[in-house]
Design a protein around this motif. Structure first.
Motif, PDB file in Angstrom:
ATOM      1  N   VAL A   1       2.849  10.365  -4.866  1.00 13.04           N
ATOM      2  CA  VAL A   1       2.929   8.946  -5.219  1.00 13.04           C
ATOM      3  C   VAL A   1       2.855   8.778  -6.737  1.00 13.04           C
ATOM      4  O   VAL A   1       3.617   8.008  -7.335  1.00 13.04           O
ATOM      5  CB  VAL A   1       1.793   8.150  -4.534  1.00 13.04           C
ATOM      6  CG1 VAL A   1       1.779   6.704  -5.028  1.00 13.04           C
ATOM      7  CG2 VAL A   1       1.952   8.180  -3.013  1.00 13.04           C
TER       8      VAL A   1
ATOM      9  N   LYS B   1       9.567   9.741  -3.165  1.00 14.82           N
ATOM     10  CA  LYS B   1       9.685   8.675  -2.166  1.00 14.82           C
ATOM     11  C   LYS B   1       9.472   9.160  -0.729  1.00 14.82           C
ATOM     12  O   LYS B   1       9.063   8.384   0.134  1.00 14.82           O
ATOM     13  CB  LYS B   1      11.061   8.015  -2.265  1.00 14.82           C
ATOM     14  CG  LYS B   1      11.344   7.354  -3.605  1.00 14.82           C
ATOM     15  CD  LYS B   1      10.314   6.288  -3.952  1.00 14.82           C
ATOM     16  CE  LYS B   1      10.353   5.091  -3.016  1.00 14.82           C
ATOM     17  NZ  LYS B   1       9.366   4.043  -3.396  1.00 14.82           N
TER      18      LYS B   1
ATOM     19  N   ASN C   1       4.094  -0.269   4.018  1.00 10.40           N
ATOM     20  CA  ASN C   1       3.908   0.370   2.719  1.00 10.40           C
ATOM     21  C   ASN C   1       5.226   0.944   2.219  1.00 10.40           C
ATOM     22  O   ASN C   1       6.041   1.430   3.013  1.00 10.40           O
ATOM     23  CB  ASN C   1       2.851   1.470   2.802  1.00 10.40           C
ATOM     24  CG  ASN C   1       1.459   0.921   3.069  1.00 10.40           C
ATOM     25  OD1 ASN C   1       1.207  -0.253   2.829  1.00 10.40           O
ATOM     26  ND2 ASN C   1       0.563   1.760   3.550  1.00 10.40           N
TER      27      ASN C   1
ATOM     28  N   ASN D   1       5.586   2.728  -1.208  1.00  6.74           N
ATOM     29  CA  ASN D   1       5.571   3.681  -2.326  1.00  6.74           C
ATOM     30  C   ASN D   1       6.110   5.046  -1.931  1.00  6.74           C
ATOM     31  O   ASN D   1       6.820   5.703  -2.703  1.00  6.74           O
ATOM     32  CB  ASN D   1       4.147   3.840  -2.880  1.00  6.74           C
ATOM     33  CG  ASN D   1       3.716   2.638  -3.690  1.00  6.74           C
ATOM     34  OD1 ASN D   1       4.546   1.820  -4.087  1.00  6.74           O
ATOM     35  ND2 ASN D   1       2.422   2.508  -3.926  1.00  6.74           N
ATOM     36  N   CYS D   2       5.757   5.490  -0.729  1.00  7.73           N
ATOM     37  CA  CYS D   2       6.171   6.821  -0.259  1.00  7.73           C
ATOM     38  C   CYS D   2       6.086   6.848   1.257  1.00  7.73           C
ATOM     39  O   CYS D   2       5.212   6.211   1.853  1.00  7.73           O
ATOM     40  CB  CYS D   2       5.244   7.889  -0.860  1.00  7.73           C
ATOM     41  SG  CYS D   2       5.568   9.592  -0.320  1.00  7.73           S
TER      42      CYS D   2
END
Length: 248
Positions: A53, A58, A129, A131-132
């Motif tokens: 992150v 990703k 979520n 971010n990743c």
């Protein structure tokens, strides 16, 4: 200079896959049972996810439990399943704090009921979520996955939904468990072993392979960054020549 500072964040692999190997050997070297290594491997997972992150990866996929692992001693399998449940319970907050979406691939119906329920709860909680995306390969094998894809396509041919001549690489890829995520550009394996071990065989066709002697419980985000730096120094030709790449 910190290894992280050498990485070009504009040229990161979108997807990194990891074979987390060496837990048992690491424990044995310390006179402990194999499960001791698996427990210590949780810290490596946490730090690696946070590192991914931090640097901007990703998609991260971890080979957590193969279909072949069911053949291990029953005591070790039971301990692994219990550890998985406890880890999911404890680490869901970490995933939320880091904006990580949890995903899972494999023959998940083979998982114990309690484990499957906790996994689903964590996936639902982290679903938004962005971010990743962390994918756990559980009760997974690439041959099982490809066989399942072929079976699904065969059923569609029999039902008249598709024509055999319409089956191409894209059709096969859409029937794999990873259909919603890009193929890995980098695959990392710890513990010094240099093989793929029935992991993402289709998806790793053009991935760069990186092997490290570090045992998984010792692996940390700086080891991930080192793998990324090595990746960026490689020439990825995809069947072309170096000269053709320059012209492009």
């Amino acid at each position: 200079m910190d290894i992280k500072d050498t990485i070009d964040k504009t040229k990161l692999p979108e997807h990194v896959a990891i074979i987390m190997d060496g837990n048992g050997r690491w424990a044995k070297e310390r006179g402990q049972l194999r499960v001791f290594g698996h427990r210590n491997g949780v810290a490596a997972v946490r730090d690696t996810v946070e590192g991914a992150v931090e640097i901007g990866i990703k998609y991260l996929t971890l080979y957590a439990f193969s279909t072949e692992n069911w053949n291990r001693p029953k005591l070790e399998v039971s301990a692994l399943m219990e550890l998985l449940v406890n880890t999911i319970n404890k680490e869901t907050k970490t995933l939320m704090d880091n904006g990580v979406k949890l995903n899972a691939i494999g023959n998940l119906n083979q998982l114990p009921t309690k484990c499957f329920a906790r996994l689903n709860e964590a996936m639902q909680k982290t679903a938004n979520n962005t971010n990743c995306t962390l994918t756990l390969a559980l009760s997974y094998s690439a041959r099982w996955e490809i066989t399942e894809a072929v079976r699904q396509l065969a059923k569609k041919v029999l039902s008249g939904e598709i024509n055999p001549d319409d089956i191409d690489e894209n059709q096969v890829a859409r029937h794999l468990t990873t259909c919603d995520i890009p193929d890995p550009e980098l695959m990392i394996r710890t513990s010094g072993e240099q093989r793929i071990s029935n992991y993402l065989l289709w998806q790793l066709a053009y991935a760069e392979l990186y092997f490290t002697d570090k045992m998984w419980p010792e692996f940390r985000r700086n080891d991930l960054f080192e793998a990324l730096a090595t990746y960026q120094n490689r020439e990825r030709r995809f069947g072309l020549t170096s000269e053709q790449l320059v012209k492009k």
